[in-house]
Design a protein around this motif. Structure first.
Motif, short mmCIF file in Angstrom:
data_model
loop_
_atom_site.label_atom_id
_atom_site.label_comp_id
_atom_site.label_asym_id
_atom_site.label_seq_id
_atom_site.Cartn_x
_atom_site.Cartn_y
_atom_site.Cartn_z
N ALA A 197 -4.57 3.80 4.32
CA ALA A 197 -4.52 2.34 4.43
C ALA A 197 -3.14 1.88 4.91
O ALA A 197 -3.04 0.94 5.71
CB ALA A 197 -4.83 1.72 3.07
N SER A 198 -2.08 2.54 4.44
CA SER A 198 -0.72 2.19 4.87
C SER A 198 -0.56 2.37 6.38
O SER A 198 -0.04 1.48 7.07
CB SER A 198 0.31 3.06 4.14
OG SER A 198 0.19 2.94 2.75
N THR A 218 1.38 3.60 -3.35
CA THR A 218 0.92 4.98 -3.24
C THR A 218 2.03 5.96 -3.60
O THR A 218 1.81 6.94 -4.31
CB THR A 218 0.41 5.26 -1.82
OG1 THR A 218 -0.67 4.37 -1.52
CG2 THR A 218 -0.09 6.69 -1.70
N ALA A 229 -2.94 2.44 8.65
CA ALA A 229 -3.80 1.49 9.37
C ALA A 229 -3.16 0.11 9.42
O ALA A 229 -3.16 -0.55 10.48
CB ALA A 229 -5.17 1.43 8.70
N LEU A 230 -2.59 -0.33 8.30
CA LEU A 230 -1.94 -1.64 8.26
C LEU A 230 -0.69 -1.67 9.14
O LEU A 230 -0.40 -2.67 9.80
CB LEU A 230 -1.58 -2.00 6.82
CG LEU A 230 -2.77 -2.36 5.92
CD1 LEU A 230 -2.35 -2.38 4.46
CD2 LEU A 230 -3.35 -3.72 6.33
N ALA A 271 0.83 -1.20 0.00
CA ALA A 271 0.00 0.00 0.00
C ALA A 271 0.86 1.26 0.00
O ALA A 271 0.60 2.21 -0.76
CB ALA A 271 -0.92 0.00 1.22
N ALA A 281 -6.27 7.90 0.28
CA ALA A 281 -6.79 6.61 0.76
C ALA A 281 -5.65 5.60 0.90
O ALA A 281 -5.62 4.81 1.86
CB ALA A 281 -7.85 6.09 -0.19
#
Length: 477
Positions: A232-233, A212, A235-236, A208, A228
């Motif tokens: 996501a990066s 990106t 969050a992961l 991610a 986004a």
């Protein structure tokens, strides 16, 4: 020939093939796009897909090799590489080729993620920098042979022949590795199963983030898709850290980063390769767009820097073993910093030879830094963690390369936009408006200056840490 030297040849030839494969594939992209009837942005996924796969799997396969054996992972990886390259030779469309290149990336990750660990196990700590220096020299040779040999092969026989050569090479490496490499007689005790969830989260985070950063400059940093991807990066990454703190046998023991040699070594690797990749990526745009040189001329002007790496890396490795790996790593980073600063002085009137000289200075610094810093990181780990450590060493390089290109592109395009010009590197071409070329050059200056300051801050931290550690050692009875 001693057994360890046979092992060295197997692993070094393997890394040469992977470097040759990547660098020669870039040369083949225009031909691939034309023959398969697609555009160049789509064809670039042949490279992007391969690179993302390697980065995502380096650390997981390194950890897996610590648990089940490095020989097994290395041999299977060479076979996977050969199978993917074979599929590439028979690809009937661009998406089939991209899928084949992803499989090649899986094999590359398995060989790269374990090759350095295998070598670390064969050589004593005082020999590792010399060994890694020789390996880095071979990487330099691969960087030269790839574009040159790839262009000749594609021109004479077509792009499929390029991948066919790597099929034969990797099959030979797999057979030789199966005969030469030995299984460990004693494996480290495993205090838990392989951390599959951690591996998935870590790989997802890297894909991610790097995806990106790769696509962000084209889509725009304020684009919802870019935002986004960054969200996501994060969050992961947060989920990965939470899982690793609770897992009995984490894929990456976060306590490793409390080790100054490993933690600060990782940080310095990322920052150094950020600067190297950003300046090397932007230099051809300056040489072609501002100085009006042809692509073939630019290609020849890049060769001296690669030659510096090939010739000086082995010498630097021996010096690191003799005078200290951390000392040589710090000196190498300082030399790279000088190279970044030279790009920070770039102007429209800067002669071509000065750009080539700056690239050569950075290559010299990388020769001193690369092997010594990698040896310092591996020497700080127990033998049963060399697999994950080797994967992380390679990951720092790959991640630094992607982040550096994204950073350099962002600074340059933002500078061009602030000056009232289209924020795109495609606008930098011979005959372009002089204001565009001035704005581009100013952006390169700002990016290089920022990277030089960042490298200086990290280097100062490393020097202070090294001094405190040496002072503490002299006080011990």
């Amino acid at each position: 020939m001693e057994h360890k030297h046979r092992v060295f040849l197997v692993c070094v030839i393997g890394i040469f093939v992977t470097v040759f494969d990547t660098s020669s594939s870039i040369v083949a992209l225009p031909t691939i796009a034309l023959e398969l009837g697609t555009d160049l942005p789509t064809a670039q996924w042949v490279i992007i897909g391969n690179g993302l796969t390697i980065a995502a799997l380096l650390v997981p396969v390194g950890r897996l090799s610590d648990l089940i054996g490095r020989k097994r992972i290395y041999v299977v990886g060479a076979l996977a590489f050969a199978l993917g390259a074979l599929a590439a030779t028979r690809a009937g469309g661009i998406y089939e080729l991209i899928a084949a290149r992803v499989l090649v990336g899986v094999g590359s990750a398995m060989t790269q993620g374990t090759g350095m660990a295998i070598l670390a196990g064969q050589f004593e700590p005082h020999e590792r920098a010399r060994m890694l220096g020789l390996q880095l020299g071979v990487v330099g040779l691969g960087a030269i042979a790839g574009p040159a040999g790839g262009g000749l092969i594609v021109g004479a026989f077509g792009w499929r022949a390029l991948f066919a050569i790597t099929v034969v090479a990797m099959l030979a490496i797999a057979v030789t590795a199966a005969r030469v490499l030995r299984r460990r007689s004693e494996r480290p005790p495993v205090d838990g199963p392989f951390d599959y969830l951690g591996a998935v989260l870590f790989s997802g985070f890297l894909v991610a983030l790097l995806l990106t950063l790769t696509l962000g400059p084209r889509a725009g940093w304020s684009d919802p898709r870019t935002l986004a991807g960054l969200a996501a990066s994060l969050a992961l990454l947060a989920a990965f850290i939470a899982v690793e703190r609770r897992h009995a046998s984490p894929m990456v023991d976060l306590r490793l980063f409390r080790n100054g040699a490993f933690g600060l070594g990782s940080l310095s690797a990322v920052v150094t390769f950020m600067g190297l990749s950003a300046t090397r990526f932007l230099a051809p745009f300056f040489l072609q767009g501002v100085k009006g040189l042809a692509p073939a001329q630019v290609g020849l002007l890049i060769v001296p820097a690669a030659l510096v790496t090939a010739l000086t890396a082995p010498v630097a490795g021996r010096m690191a073993d003799r005078f200290g790996v951390r000392l040589l790593a710090n000196i190498g980073m300082g030399i790279c910093l000088v190279g970044f600063a030279l790009f920070g002085l770039l102007e429209i009137t800067t002669p071509v030879w000065a750009v080539v000289a700056a690239l050569m200075v950075m290559s010299l610094g990388m020769s001193a830094f690369g092997a010594a810093n990698s040896a310092s990181m591996l020497n700080s780990l127990d033998a049963d963690a060399h697999g994950v450590g080797s994967g992380f060493v390679n990951l720092c390089r790959n991640s630094g390369n992607v982040i550096g290109i994204a950073f350099g592109t962002a600074v340059v395009t933002l500078t061009m936009g602030a000056a009232g010009y289209p924020p795109s590197l495609e606008e930098v071409e011979p005959g372009a408006d002089s204001g565009i070329l001035v704005a581009f050059t100013r952006g390169v200056e700002l990016a290089a200056f920022a990277l030089a300051l960042l490298a200086l801050a990290v280097l100062a931290t490393l020097v202070a840490w090294s001094w405190r550690r040496r002072r503490a050692a002299t006080r011990r009875p």
